[in-house]
Design a protein around this motif. Structure first.
Motif, PDB file in Angstrom:
ATOM      1  N   UNK A  60      24.165  43.833  38.364  1.00  0.00           N
ATOM      2  CA  UNK A  60      24.044  45.216  37.875  1.00  0.00           C
ATOM      3  C   UNK A  60      23.739  46.158  39.033  1.00  0.00           C
ATOM      4  N   UNK A  61      22.809  45.749  39.894  1.00  0.00           N
ATOM      5  CA  UNK A  61      22.427  46.599  41.026  1.00  0.00           C
ATOM      6  C   UNK A  61      23.549  46.664  42.060  1.00  0.00           C
ATOM      7  N   UNK A  62      24.238  45.540  42.296  1.00  0.00           N
ATOM      8  CA  UNK A  62      25.338  45.522  43.255  1.00  0.00           C
ATOM      9  C   UNK A  62      26.430  46.512  42.864  1.00  0.00           C
ATOM     10  N   UNK A  63      26.740  46.572  41.573  1.00  0.00           N
ATOM     11  CA  UNK A  63      27.804  47.449  41.101  1.00  0.00           C
ATOM     12  C   UNK A  63      27.311  48.861  40.796  1.00  0.00           C
ATOM     13  N   UNK A  75      37.621  37.122  37.598  1.00  0.00           N
ATOM     14  CA  UNK A  75      37.516  37.073  39.053  1.00  0.00           C
ATOM     15  C   UNK A  75      36.231  36.358  39.458  1.00  0.00           C
ATOM     16  N   UNK A  76      36.124  36.040  40.743  1.00  0.00           N
ATOM     17  CA  UNK A  76      34.885  35.528  41.310  1.00  0.00           C
ATOM     18  C   UNK A  76      34.129  36.688  41.950  1.00  0.00           C
ATOM     19  N   UNK A  77      32.911  36.948  41.494  1.00  0.00           N
ATOM     20  CA  UNK A  77      32.121  38.028  42.089  1.00  0.00           C
ATOM     21  C   UNK A  77      31.730  37.687  43.516  1.00  0.00           C
ATOM     22  N   UNK A  78      31.495  36.419  43.799  1.00  0.00           N
ATOM     23  CA  UNK A  78      31.138  36.036  45.166  1.00  0.00           C
ATOM     24  C   UNK A  78      32.304  36.297  46.115  1.00  0.00           C
ATOM     25  N   UNK A 137      34.932  39.720  50.185  1.00  0.00           N
ATOM     26  CA  UNK A 137      36.040  40.584  50.556  1.00  0.00           C
ATOM     27  C   UNK A 137      35.575  41.962  51.000  1.00  0.00           C
ATOM     28  N   UNK A 138      34.600  42.493  50.270  1.00  0.00           N
ATOM     29  CA  UNK A 138      34.028  43.792  50.656  1.00  0.00           C
ATOM     30  C   UNK A 138      33.429  43.711  52.059  1.00  0.00           C
ATOM     31  N   UNK A 139      32.640  42.654  52.287  1.00  0.00           N
ATOM     32  CA  UNK A 139      31.985  42.491  53.596  1.00  0.00           C
ATOM     33  C   UNK A 139      32.992  42.249  54.720  1.00  0.00           C
ATOM     34  N   UNK A 140      34.155  41.717  54.370  1.00  0.00           N
ATOM     35  CA  UNK A 140      35.200  41.471  55.375  1.00  0.00           C
ATOM     36  C   UNK A 140      36.068  42.699  55.606  1.00  0.00           C
ATOM     37  N   UNK A 141      35.803  43.768  54.863  1.00  0.00           N
ATOM     38  CA  UNK A 141      36.548  45.003  55.043  1.00  0.00           C
ATOM     39  C   UNK A 141      37.860  45.076  54.291  1.00  0.00           C
ATOM     40  N   UNK A 142      38.062  44.174  53.320  1.00  0.00           N
ATOM     41  CA  UNK A 142      39.294  44.223  52.541  1.00  0.00           C
ATOM     42  C   UNK A 142      39.288  45.432  51.602  1.00  0.00           C
ATOM     43  N   UNK A 143      40.456  45.927  51.293  1.00  0.00           N
ATOM     44  CA  UNK A 143      40.595  47.036  50.355  1.00  0.00           C
ATOM     45  C   UNK A 143      41.776  46.762  49.432  1.00  0.00           C
ATOM     46  N   UNK A 144      41.832  47.499  48.331  1.00  0.00           N
ATOM     47  CA  UNK A 144      42.957  47.381  47.409  1.00  0.00           C
ATOM     48  C   UNK A 144      42.737  46.330  46.338  1.00  0.00           C
ATOM     49  N   UNK A 145      43.194  46.641  45.129  1.00  0.00           N
ATOM     50  CA  UNK A 145      43.004  45.720  44.013  1.00  0.00           C
ATOM     51  C   UNK A 145      43.677  44.377  44.239  1.00  0.00           C
TER      52      UNK A 145
END
Length: 264
Positions: free
Chosen positions: A54-57, A191-194, A199-207
């Motif tokens: 909840x806090x992450x999102x 999806x996998x939240x982990x 992916x976010x931490x790796x700088x990925x973007x896009x659905x």
């Protein structure tokens, strides 16, 4: 001869009339109805997601119920409900992840019910993708509603993220290539939240990179149900029809559902 012609005429009329069939409820009513829905309580979002997710999102962790009414001259109660529409058993709409996607009221109801095929993934490890090969011998048709059973358990503390086995991109692509009628899971997400966090931490973007299963499912206009409950009760059943109708929210990106399984 005259009477023969009259008789033949009456016989022809009688044969041309369709025999009226009596409606028998026993032919359509199920032997058993199994509820797959969540009880919408004030703490359901946090209880299902866990405080860390909840806090992450950045979401609110409670559903608010505000009662209005009167006590006299008669007792009457109505309520205003601020509900998290992805906080329990729910149906996603394409505009959940696409600003130009269809909304919840655009679904054809005929796509939201059908025969069930359940894949038991409860023996797979959490946060590990389910490979395509696991589904290859799992006979699926365009009429089937595919339910992924993970035996999902919500986080038991305030720091863990939701964990469960999840569909690999290849496995999800296989389902959408058939295409199955709908896809559902008892897990927090398809999806996998982990993996999303990585992916976010790796700088990925896009659905297509961060939430590839949602991206592919909605691209193929397949309804997606998440966070169903009590799916384990279906594992030893046969001849199951799933029904999961949403509330008809204008421009809704998702809705709670009263999902049920009819067992015949």
């Amino acid at each position: 001869m005259k009477y023969i012609l009259i008789f033949l005429g009456l016989l022809l009329i009688a044969c041309s009339k369709k025999e009226k069939k009596e409606f028998n409820p026993d032919n359509v009513l199920p032997k058993e109805i199994i509820d797959l829905s969540s009880v919408i309580s004030s703490d359901l979002p946090t209880k299902l997601w866990g405080k860390a997710a909840i806090e992450l999102m950045g979401f609110k962790g409670e559903t608010e119920f505000r009662d209005v009414g009167m006590d006299s001259p008669a007792f009457i109660r109505n309520s205003y409900i601020e509900v998290f529409n992805h906080g329990g058993a729910h149906l996603d709409a394409p505009n959940h992840t696409d600003s130009l996607g269809k909304s919840i009221e655009d679904y054809e109801l005929s796509k939201l019910l059908g025969p069930v095929k359940i894949f038991d993934a409860s023996k797979y490890e959490n946060n590990v993708p389910i490979p395509l090969d696991s589904l290859k011998d799992f006979e699926l048709t365009k009429e089937d509603i595919f339910i992924l059973y993970t035996n999902y358990k919500p986080p038991q503390n305030d720091i863990d993220l939701p964990s469960y086995p999840y569909l690999s991109v290849e496995a999800c692509n296989y389902l959408t290539s058939i295409p199955v009628k709908a896809i559902a899971t008892d897990a927090w997400s398809i999806e996998s939240l982990s993996q999303f966090d990585k992916g976010i931490n790796a700088g990925l973007t896009g659905n297509e990179n961060l939430i590839p299963n949602h991206y592919n499912i909605f691209k193929n206009e397949i309804p997606l149900y998440e966070a169903l409950e009590n799916v384990g009760a279906l594992l030893d059943k046969e001849n199951i029809i799933f029904i999961g109708f949403p509330l008809k929210f204008k421009n809704g990106n998702g809705s709670p559902v009263r999902a049920v399984a009819f067992v015949y």
